[in-house]
Design a protein around this motif. Structure first.
Motif, PDB file in Angstrom:
ATOM      1  N   ILE A  67      25.214  -5.588  48.504  1.00 58.77           N
ATOM      2  CA  ILE A  67      23.279  -6.590  49.076  1.00 58.77           C
ATOM      3  C   ILE A  67      23.172  -5.632  49.678  1.00 58.77           C
ATOM      4  O   ILE A  67      21.595  -5.856  49.256  1.00 58.77           O
ATOM      5  CB  ILE A  67      24.222  -7.934  50.400  1.00 58.77           C
ATOM      6  CG1 ILE A  67      25.100  -9.245  49.958  1.00 58.77           C
ATOM      7  CG2 ILE A  67      22.893  -8.455  50.749  1.00 58.77           C
ATOM      8  CD1 ILE A  67      25.006 -10.138  50.693  1.00 58.77           C
ATOM      9  N   GLN A  68      23.125  -4.886  50.504  1.00 62.05           N
ATOM     10  CA  GLN A  68      22.568  -3.704  51.178  1.00 62.05           C
ATOM     11  C   GLN A  68      21.882  -2.843  49.923  1.00 62.05           C
ATOM     12  O   GLN A  68      20.636  -2.871  49.707  1.00 62.05           O
ATOM     13  CB  GLN A  68      23.774  -3.703  52.235  1.00 62.05           C
ATOM     14  CG  GLN A  68      22.514  -1.917  52.733  1.00 62.05           C
ATOM     15  CD  GLN A  68      23.623  -0.716  53.161  1.00 62.05           C
ATOM     16  OE1 GLN A  68      24.670  -0.294  53.051  1.00 62.05           O
ATOM     17  NE2 GLN A  68      23.286   0.012  54.388  1.00 62.05           N
ATOM     18  N   THR A  69      22.812  -2.181  49.010  1.00 58.93           N
ATOM     19  CA  THR A  69      22.174  -1.684  48.103  1.00 58.93           C
ATOM     20  C   THR A  69      21.373  -2.422  47.200  1.00 58.93           C
ATOM     21  O   THR A  69      20.541  -1.959  46.781  1.00 58.93           O
ATOM     22  CB  THR A  69      23.482  -0.997  46.989  1.00 58.93           C
ATOM     23  OG1 THR A  69      24.430  -0.281  47.455  1.00 58.93           O
ATOM     24  CG2 THR A  69      23.117  -0.104  46.444  1.00 58.93           C
ATOM     25  N   LEU A  89      23.149 -12.640  43.829  1.00 59.96           N
ATOM     26  CA  LEU A  89      22.478 -12.132  42.899  1.00 59.96           C
ATOM     27  C   LEU A  89      22.477 -10.654  42.879  1.00 59.96           C
ATOM     28  O   LEU A  89      20.885 -10.183  43.293  1.00 59.96           O
ATOM     29  CB  LEU A  89      21.143 -12.607  44.037  1.00 59.96           C
ATOM     30  CG  LEU A  89      20.503 -14.180  44.759  1.00 59.96           C
ATOM     31  CD1 LEU A  89      20.565 -14.818  45.292  1.00 59.96           C
ATOM     32  CD2 LEU A  89      21.310 -15.147  42.780  1.00 59.96           C
ATOM     33  N   VAL A  90      23.005  -9.369  43.185  1.00 57.01           N
ATOM     34  CA  VAL A  90      23.092  -8.267  42.678  1.00 57.01           C
ATOM     35  C   VAL A  90      23.791  -8.335  41.851  1.00 57.01           C
ATOM     36  O   VAL A  90      23.629  -8.512  40.597  1.00 57.01           O
ATOM     37  CB  VAL A  90      24.899  -8.258  43.799  1.00 57.01           C
ATOM     38  CG1 VAL A  90      24.936  -6.801  43.521  1.00 57.01           C
ATOM     39  CG2 VAL A  90      25.036  -8.572  45.111  1.00 57.01           C
ATOM     40  N   ASP A  91      21.807  -7.905  41.345  1.00 61.72           N
ATOM     41  CA  ASP A  91      20.767  -7.519  40.261  1.00 61.72           C
ATOM     42  C   ASP A  91      21.812  -6.014  40.053  1.00 61.72           C
ATOM     43  O   ASP A  91      21.016  -5.000  39.916  1.00 61.72           O
ATOM     44  CB  ASP A  91      19.924  -7.556  39.917  1.00 61.72           C
ATOM     45  CG  ASP A  91      19.125  -7.655  38.994  1.00 61.72           C
ATOM     46  OD1 ASP A  91      20.135  -8.154  37.227  1.00 61.72           O
ATOM     47  OD2 ASP A  91      18.019  -7.474  38.278  1.00 61.72           O
ATOM     48  N   HIS A 121      30.469 -22.326  49.133  1.00 64.83           N
ATOM     49  CA  HIS A 121      29.663 -23.421  50.680  1.00 64.83           C
ATOM     50  C   HIS A 121      28.251 -23.503  50.927  1.00 64.83           C
ATOM     51  O   HIS A 121      27.772 -24.635  51.601  1.00 64.83           O
ATOM     52  CB  HIS A 121      30.795 -23.213  51.875  1.00 64.83           C
ATOM     53  CG  HIS A 121      32.230 -23.916  51.581  1.00 64.83           C
ATOM     54  ND1 HIS A 121      33.198 -23.717  50.754  1.00 64.83           N
ATOM     55  CD2 HIS A 121      32.978 -25.575  51.616  1.00 64.83           C
ATOM     56  CE1 HIS A 121      33.873 -24.134  50.847  1.00 64.83           C
ATOM     57  NE2 HIS A 121      34.518 -25.139  51.290  1.00 64.83           N
ATOM     58  N   LEU A 122      28.397 -22.363  50.490  1.00 62.50           N
ATOM     59  CA  LEU A 122      26.658 -22.241  50.954  1.00 62.50           C
ATOM     60  C   LEU A 122      26.062 -21.172  50.181  1.00 62.50           C
ATOM     61  O   LEU A 122      26.205 -21.486  49.080  1.00 62.50           O
ATOM     62  CB  LEU A 122      26.507 -20.901  52.883  1.00 62.50           C
ATOM     63  CG  LEU A 122      27.828 -21.884  53.489  1.00 62.50           C
ATOM     64  CD1 LEU A 122      28.363 -20.775  55.104  1.00 62.50           C
ATOM     65  CD2 LEU A 122      26.638 -22.572  54.218  1.00 62.50           C
ATOM     66  N   GLN A 123      24.516 -20.859  50.262  1.00 64.24           N
ATOM     67  CA  GLN A 123      23.876 -20.440  49.441  1.00 64.24           C
ATOM     68  C   GLN A 123      23.382 -19.098  49.666  1.00 64.24           C
ATOM     69  O   GLN A 123      23.833 -18.762  51.218  1.00 64.24           O
ATOM     70  CB  GLN A 123      22.156 -21.245  49.801  1.00 64.24           C
ATOM     71  CG  GLN A 123      22.107 -22.105  49.353  1.00 64.24           C
ATOM     72  CD  GLN A 123      22.544 -22.716  47.578  1.00 64.24           C
ATOM     73  OE1 GLN A 123      22.143 -21.882  47.091  1.00 64.24           O
ATOM     74  NE2 GLN A 123      22.918 -23.668  47.460  1.00 64.24           N
ATOM     75  N   PRO A 124      23.760 -18.347  48.657  1.00 62.43           N
ATOM     76  CA  PRO A 124      23.542 -16.801  48.228  1.00 62.43           C
ATOM     77  C   PRO A 124      22.501 -15.748  49.552  1.00 62.43           C
ATOM     78  O   PRO A 124      22.599 -15.162  50.116  1.00 62.43           O
ATOM     79  CB  PRO A 124      23.652 -16.043  47.167  1.00 62.43           C
ATOM     80  CG  PRO A 124      23.297 -16.830  46.694  1.00 62.43           C
ATOM     81  CD  PRO A 124      23.160 -18.808  47.535  1.00 62.43           C
ATOM     82  N   GLU A 125      21.506 -16.609  49.833  1.00 67.78           N
ATOM     83  CA  GLU A 125      20.522 -15.712  50.252  1.00 67.78           C
ATOM     84  C   GLU A 125      20.317 -15.865  51.524  1.00 67.78           C
ATOM     85  O   GLU A 125      20.004 -15.263  52.723  1.00 67.78           O
ATOM     86  CB  GLU A 125      19.408 -15.951  50.162  1.00 67.78           C
ATOM     87  CG  GLU A 125      18.878 -15.923  48.276  1.00 67.78           C
ATOM     88  CD  GLU A 125      17.402 -16.335  47.956  1.00 67.78           C
ATOM     89  OE1 GLU A 125      16.831 -15.175  46.933  1.00 67.78           O
ATOM     90  OE2 GLU A 125      16.784 -17.579  48.260  1.00 67.78           O
TER      91      GLU A 125
END
Length: 679
Positions: free
Chosen positions: A29-31, A88-90, A348-352
């Motif tokens: 996510i950081q990258t 959402l890691v693209d 269970h939860l949204q990625p954002e």
């Protein structure tokens, strides 16, 4: 305007031997946020990664599952790719180290190092498993620590006292694979002459390529003198055979970082506008950034740049190092449900939600990041729902109801517009420097100003007054323009929210410089809720599901040596089996520590008609064992005697508790007598 930068970015390669968890996701996510920021700014930024697919662990797991290593890594790669995509890691490319490109590049780099005199060979004595017919890596050897006598320690370091040692120093070594006693054998190994690059590394590690704390840590290695690095392993091994050396394979850490190059080369074959050599030649003007955890710094900041230098290739522009993830202030725990897989979270939860929380907590340093689950709920709900999305939801309805969804022209708060524009360079600087926490603080400070201004103007009150409709429309149009600027600033972190906001705003995908412009006389689309609040119940359900993941994994674990699976609650036995257990009341006649054993007490137990000698791993809870003498407890009297290094154990005492100091011997009710059977 400056020319767009050419940037190649990588994250550390996930090992193809298990699932992705939230600790892993911190890095990706950081990258991804940094890469998205660069692309938003108009730079050519390529993000590549791959599964790390080689090594003994892969080979052994595939054998255990009854499939080929190739099948195993294909299955795991599909799982990893799905988890990354849903977070959402693209990646521009997600490849595998078990690829033709990596084989070719690894052979090329090795051959260049060998031809330049940077490879040495010599005989190595190491443990060999006679049952499995293979040499054992340090982690596949267990025994008693030679320093503190702690049992069941790995072959290179003791988790109890922290000592490091050679596997040959372990007492009573056993193969962790077969349980066999290993034997010592000699084998020819290949070494990379890392000391050849001592001077270069001393300069490179202090050239701004690393955070100061990382450079200081590496200076300890450099100041003590570098050692040659063993880069070969013997068959059987799942990996690439060393050119011209049958039965000898590249150690997984030799070809793993080359996997960055291989993934990029694989991408270049599909995107002809990309020039592989332009990014990797020694005189390359492109930028190369690695994002890694602090546990693998030596490979990326010593071995890797030295390999590249020796092979005549460019070195990284920077290696960005982050700390570990803790949950609720402690190491991730399977038993507490805080060892959370990526897929369990996504169920269970949204990625954002997590992307934003990580961004809010990430700084430039290598400190550990804590995912406090209560703070996580509060911060996401307060910042994203209560501040950012709230602006759009407050204003959109008035524009649709009062002006058919058309934003009027004009700037109702030029001082706010200018403040938002003036803040952009500092926010961009924070993103560039990976100080995401500062960027989020500055963005939320702008959101606070926007909300305070709207609250002060109170369009909901003005809408009820005669002749105030134009003012209401001006206020709400200004609010939507401020919301649009916030969305641009948050887009690297929240790409889904940005896409939904772009649909509502009825605009093309936003770029960074769009924050300089405004929407005027512009038609909006109907407003739909952009983000919902986190429900604490869903977080609790995620934690509960993580505990279930643990139980399922342990239940599925094959029993060893005829024993039940690891989790006794997951294994059912017949009543007759249970009835065969002979439980007796026992009097502890004598209790003493076992010399040379870290966890054991030696108990002499009176069970009425005889005395038994029992070794029990309860020393941590009873540092003064003499206090147990004269106490009644319960024991399994018909357990098969077990021969140990310290003697024969003739039964088992009954105890409960989580471990450590919290172990409690079970005692019968008062009035019980030694030797009585417990029904």
């Amino acid at each position: 305007m400056s020319e767009p930068r050419q940037i190649l970015v990588t994250s550390a390669l996930p090992y193809a031997n298990g699932s992705i968890h939230l600790g892993h996701m911190l890095e990706y996510i950081q990258t991804d946020m940094w890469v998205r920021f660069q692309k938003l700014r108009g730079n050519q930024c390529i993000y590549v990664c791959a599964d790390d697919a080689h090594g003994s662990a892969i080979m052994l797991r595939a054998e255990k599952e009854g499939i080929t290593p190739e099948q195993l890594i294909a299955n795991v790669q599909a799982e990893h790719a799905g988890d990354f995509a849903d977070f959402l890691v693209d990646f521009d490319n997600f490849h595998s180290t078990h690829s033709d490109e990596n084989r070719e590049l690894s052979s090329m780099i090795y051959s260049r190092l060998r031809d330049a005199g940077h490879i040495a060979t010599r005989s190595v004595t190491q443990y060999f498993d006679p049952e499995k017919g293979m040499f054992l890596a340090d982690r596949f050897i267990k025994g008693t620590c030679p320093k503190c006598a702690a049992e069941d320690q790995y072959g290179d370091n003791c988790e109890k006292c922290g000592a490091t040692y050679a596997p040959t120093e372990l007492k009573d070594p056993k193969s962790a694979i077969s349980g066999a006693t290993p034997v010592l054998r000699d084998s020819q190994h290949f070494f990379f002459k890392l000391p050849d690059f001592q001077a270069m590394l001393q300069q490179w590690t202090r050239s701004g390529t690393l955070q100061d704390a990382v450079a200081n840590k590496l200076a300890e290695w450099l100041d003590s003198g570098l050692q040659e690095w063993d880069i070969s392993r013997d068959a059987p091994y799942f990996g690439f055979e060393i050119p011209g050396e049958p039965g000898k394979y590249f150690y997984v850490w030799l070809d793993a970082p080359i996997g960055y190059m291989a993934s990029f080369k694989n991408l270049c074959a599909r995107r002809p506008e990309l020039d592989f050599d332009a990014f990797w030649n020694k005189d390359s003007k492109a930028e190369l950034y690695h994002f890694i955890g602090k546990d693998i710094v030596n490979f990326h900041a010593l071995f890797w740049p030295a390999m590249l230098e020796g092979a005549g290739l460019r070195k990284p522009t920077a290696v960005n190092v982050h700390g570990y993830l803790t949950v609720n202030g402690a190491k991730m725990s399977k038993s507490r449900g805080t060892f959370i897989k990526a897929r369990t979270y996504l169920d269970h939860l949204q990625p954002e939600y997590l992307r934003y929380y990580y961004a809010a907590k990430l700084g430039r340093g290598v400190d550990d990041l804590d995912l406090n689950l209560e703070d996580f709920v509060q911060k996401v709900n307060s910042d994203l729902v209560g501040k950012v999305v709230n602006i759009a939801s407050r204003c959109a309805g008035f524009i649709h109801k009062g002006n058919d969804g058309v934003m009027v022209a004009g700037d109702a708060a030029p001082e706010l517009t200018e403040a938002f524009i003036a803040a952009a360079p500092s926010i961009a600087d924070a993103y560039e420097g990976r100080d995401f926490g500062r960027a989020m603080r500055e963005i939320m400070a702008l959101a606070d100003r926007a909300n305070a201004w709207i609250a002060d103007k109170a369009p909901w009150s003005l809408a009820k007054q005669e002749g105030k409709q134009d003012e209401v429309q001006a206020i709400c149009a200004q609010g939507i323009n401020l919301f649009r600027q916030l969305v641009i600033f948050l887009k690297p972190v929240l790409p889904l929210l940005a896409a939904d906001a772009e649909a509502f705003l009825n605009v093309a995908p936003l770029a960074w410089n769009d924050h300089l412009s405004r929407l005027e006389n512009h038609q909006l689309n109907p407003f739909k809720a952009l983000m919902s609040r986190i429900e604490l119940a869903k977080v609790e359900a995620m934690v509960a599901a993580s505990k279930e993941d643990l139980l399922a994994a342990e239940a599925a674990a094959p029993a060893g040596n005829g024993e039940l699976a690891k989790d006794p609650l997951s294994a059912e036995i017949e009543f007759d089996t249970f009835a065969a257990v002979d439980l007796r009341v026992a009097l502890i006649v004598k209790a003493e520590a076992v010399p040379g054993a870290d966890k054991l007490l030696q108990l002499t137990l009176d069970i009425g008609d005889e005395r038994r000698n029992v070794f029990s791993g309860i020393k941590s809870a009873y540092p003064d064992p003499s206090k147990l003498e004269g106490r009644l407890t319960m024991m399994v009297a018909n357990l098969k005697p077990r021969k140990m290094r310290f003697g024969v154990s003739e039964g088992m005492v009954m105890a409960a508790g989580p471990g450590g100091e919290e172990i409690y011997l079970l005692s019968p009710d008062s009035g019980a007598k030694p030797g009585q059977r417990i029904k």
